[in-house]
Motif scaffolding. Structure first.
Motif, PDB file in Angstrom:
ATOM      1  N   GLN A 237      29.069  51.721   5.509  1.00 54.56           N
ATOM      2  CA  GLN A 237      29.107  50.868   6.813  1.00 54.56           C
ATOM      3  C   GLN A 237      30.179  51.352   7.806  1.00 54.56           C
ATOM      4  N   GLU A 238      31.275  51.740   7.379  1.00 60.07           N
ATOM      5  CA  GLU A 238      32.491  52.477   8.393  1.00 60.07           C
ATOM      6  C   GLU A 238      31.906  53.588   9.153  1.00 60.07           C
ATOM      7  N   VAL A 239      31.305  54.428   8.334  1.00 64.84           N
ATOM      8  CA  VAL A 239      30.658  55.624   8.887  1.00 64.84           C
ATOM      9  C   VAL A 239      29.454  55.394   9.853  1.00 64.84           C
ATOM     10  N   ARG A 240      28.589  54.636   9.428  1.00 64.15           N
ATOM     11  CA  ARG A 240      27.461  54.074  10.202  1.00 64.15           C
ATOM     12  C   ARG A 240      27.900  53.533  11.633  1.00 64.15           C
ATOM     13  N   GLY A 241      28.986  52.545  11.390  1.00 62.49           N
ATOM     14  CA  GLY A 241      29.626  51.965  12.629  1.00 62.49           C
ATOM     15  C   GLY A 241      30.137  52.892  13.689  1.00 62.49           C
ATOM     16  N   ALA A 242      31.008  54.044  13.116  1.00 66.28           N
ATOM     17  CA  ALA A 242      31.586  55.128  13.826  1.00 66.28           C
ATOM     18  C   ALA A 242      30.529  55.700  14.386  1.00 66.28           C
ATOM     19  N   PHE A 243      29.425  56.040  14.049  1.00 70.14           N
ATOM     20  CA  PHE A 243      28.165  56.845  14.369  1.00 70.14           C
ATOM     21  C   PHE A 243      27.601  56.179  15.465  1.00 70.14           C
ATOM     22  N   ASP A 244      27.276  54.837  15.179  1.00 66.22           N
ATOM     23  CA  ASP A 244      26.737  54.120  16.318  1.00 66.22           C
ATOM     24  C   ASP A 244      27.335  53.925  17.617  1.00 66.22           C
ATOM     25  N   GLU A 245      29.127  53.859  17.241  1.00 64.59           N
ATOM     26  CA  GLU A 245      29.821  53.724  18.574  1.00 64.59           C
ATOM     27  C   GLU A 245      29.817  54.861  19.423  1.00 64.59           C
ATOM     28  N   LEU A 246      29.952  56.377  18.651  1.00 66.46           N
ATOM     29  CA  LEU A 246      29.907  57.399  19.211  1.00 66.46           C
ATOM     30  C   LEU A 246      28.587  57.824  19.528  1.00 66.46           C
ATOM     31  N   SER A 247      27.521  57.417  19.458  1.00 61.57           N
ATOM     32  CA  SER A 247      26.361  57.666  19.856  1.00 61.57           C
ATOM     33  C   SER A 247      25.908  57.136  21.248  1.00 61.57           C
ATOM     34  N   ARG A 248      26.728  55.885  21.316  1.00 58.99           N
ATOM     35  CA  ARG A 248      26.300  55.112  22.523  1.00 58.99           C
ATOM     36  C   ARG A 248      27.187  56.082  23.603  1.00 58.99           C
ATOM     37  N   THR A 249      28.400  56.473  23.334  1.00 52.47           N
ATOM     38  CA  THR A 249      29.235  57.016  24.268  1.00 52.47           C
ATOM     39  C   THR A 249      28.810  58.687  24.460  1.00 52.47           C
ATOM     40  N   TYR A 250      28.207  59.211  23.313  1.00 50.30           N
ATOM     41  CA  TYR A 250      27.997  60.751  23.432  1.00 50.30           C
ATOM     42  C   TYR A 250      26.493  61.024  22.989  1.00 50.30           C
ATOM     43  N   PRO A 251      25.802  60.266  23.594  1.00 49.58           N
ATOM     44  CA  PRO A 251      24.340  60.381  23.020  1.00 49.58           C
ATOM     45  C   PRO A 251      23.899  62.026  23.342  1.00 49.58           C
ATOM     46  N   GLU A 252      24.406  62.846  24.166  1.00 50.08           N
ATOM     47  CA  GLU A 252      24.006  64.110  24.263  1.00 50.08           C
ATOM     48  C   GLU A 252      24.400  65.000  23.010  1.00 50.08           C
ATOM     49  N   LEU A 253      25.340  64.543  22.253  1.00 48.30           N
ATOM     50  CA  LEU A 253      25.958  65.296  21.365  1.00 48.30           C
ATOM     51  C   LEU A 253      25.291  65.046  20.021  1.00 48.30           C
ATOM     52  N   ILE A 254      24.456  64.206  20.076  1.00 48.39           N
ATOM     53  CA  ILE A 254      23.506  64.123  18.719  1.00 48.39           C
ATOM     54  C   ILE A 254      22.660  65.385  18.490  1.00 48.39           C
ATOM     55  N   ARG A 255      22.984  66.051  17.785  1.00 46.99           N
ATOM     56  CA  ARG A 255      22.182  67.466  17.493  1.00 46.99           C
ATOM     57  C   ARG A 255      20.783  67.053  16.767  1.00 46.99           C
ATOM     58  N   GLU A 256      19.987  67.444  17.451  1.00 46.59           N
ATOM     59  CA  GLU A 256      18.293  67.533  17.000  1.00 46.59           C
ATOM     60  C   GLU A 256      18.201  68.570  15.965  1.00 46.59           C
ATOM     61  N   ALA A 257      17.211  68.442  14.849  1.00 45.04           N
ATOM     62  CA  ALA A 257      16.870  69.472  14.220  1.00 45.04           C
ATOM     63  C   ALA A 257      16.078  70.541  14.669  1.00 45.04           C
ATOM     64  N   ASN A 258      16.106  71.700  14.370  1.00 45.84           N
ATOM     65  CA  ASN A 258      15.409  72.573  15.087  1.00 45.84           C
ATOM     66  C   ASN A 258      14.028  72.844  14.385  1.00 45.84           C
ATOM     67  N   PRO A 259      13.148  72.689  15.063  1.00 45.99           N
ATOM     68  CA  PRO A 259      11.741  72.547  14.512  1.00 45.99           C
ATOM     69  C   PRO A 259      11.132  73.948  13.977  1.00 45.99           C
ATOM     70  N   LEU A 260      11.738  74.870  14.349  1.00 43.11           N
ATOM     71  CA  LEU A 260      11.391  76.428  13.986  1.00 43.11           C
ATOM     72  C   LEU A 260      11.807  76.334  12.380  1.00 43.11           C
ATOM     73  N   TYR A 261      12.779  75.594  11.916  1.00 44.67           N
ATOM     74  CA  TYR A 261      13.190  75.780  10.675  1.00 44.67           C
ATOM     75  C   TYR A 261      12.629  74.660   9.517  1.00 44.67           C
ATOM     76  N   ALA A 262      11.594  73.794  10.300  1.00 40.74           N
ATOM     77  CA  ALA A 262      10.756  72.617   9.516  1.00 40.74           C
ATOM     78  C   ALA A 262      10.027  73.107   8.507  1.00 40.74           C
ATOM     79  N   SER A 263      10.078  72.724   7.350  1.00 42.97           N
ATOM     80  CA  SER A 263       8.848  72.940   6.137  1.00 42.97           C
ATOM     81  C   SER A 263       7.599  72.368   6.738  1.00 42.97           C
ATOM     82  N   SER A 264       6.748  72.807   5.955  1.00 41.21           N
ATOM     83  CA  SER A 264       5.238  72.418   6.384  1.00 41.21           C
ATOM     84  C   SER A 264       4.938  70.988   5.457  1.00 41.21           C
TER      85      SER A 264
END
Length: 87
Positions: free
Chosen positions: A59-86
């Motif tokens: 829960q502490e990690v989830r809470g820290a992530f939630d707080e950081l994601s509100r402050t820095y939404p642009e820093l949440i790295r999206e998975a690269n679809p080029l490396y996705a499996s089928s």
């Protein structure tokens, strides 16, 4: 060992270290892992893509992530679809 400080309201290294990525790169990598580890429709767990076993995120990690994601939404790295499996 790299030490972080807050300077001008931004996280930065206390001193420059040759070869280190920009601190925002590390934050982006770390913040990108929480959505992938989450066992929900968007994650890689059984309730999502079913690539990994269920991971319990403290829960502490989830809470820290939630707080950081509100402050820095642009820093949440999206998975690269080029490396996705089928799967």
């Amino acid at each position: 060992m790299a030490k972080d400080i807050v300077e001008n309201s931004a996280l930065t290294y206390k001193e420059e270290i040759w070869g280190m990525w920009d601190i925002n790169r590390y934050i982006s990598l770390l913040m990108g892992e929480i959505p992938r580890l989450s066992d929900d429709v968007n994650g890689y767990g059984p309730k999502g893509k079913d690539f990994i076993a269920h991971v319990e995120i403290p829960q502490e990690v989830r809470g820290a992530f939630d707080e950081l994601s509100r402050t820095y939404p642009e820093l949440i790295r999206e998975a690269n679809p080029l490396y996705a499996s089928s799967k």
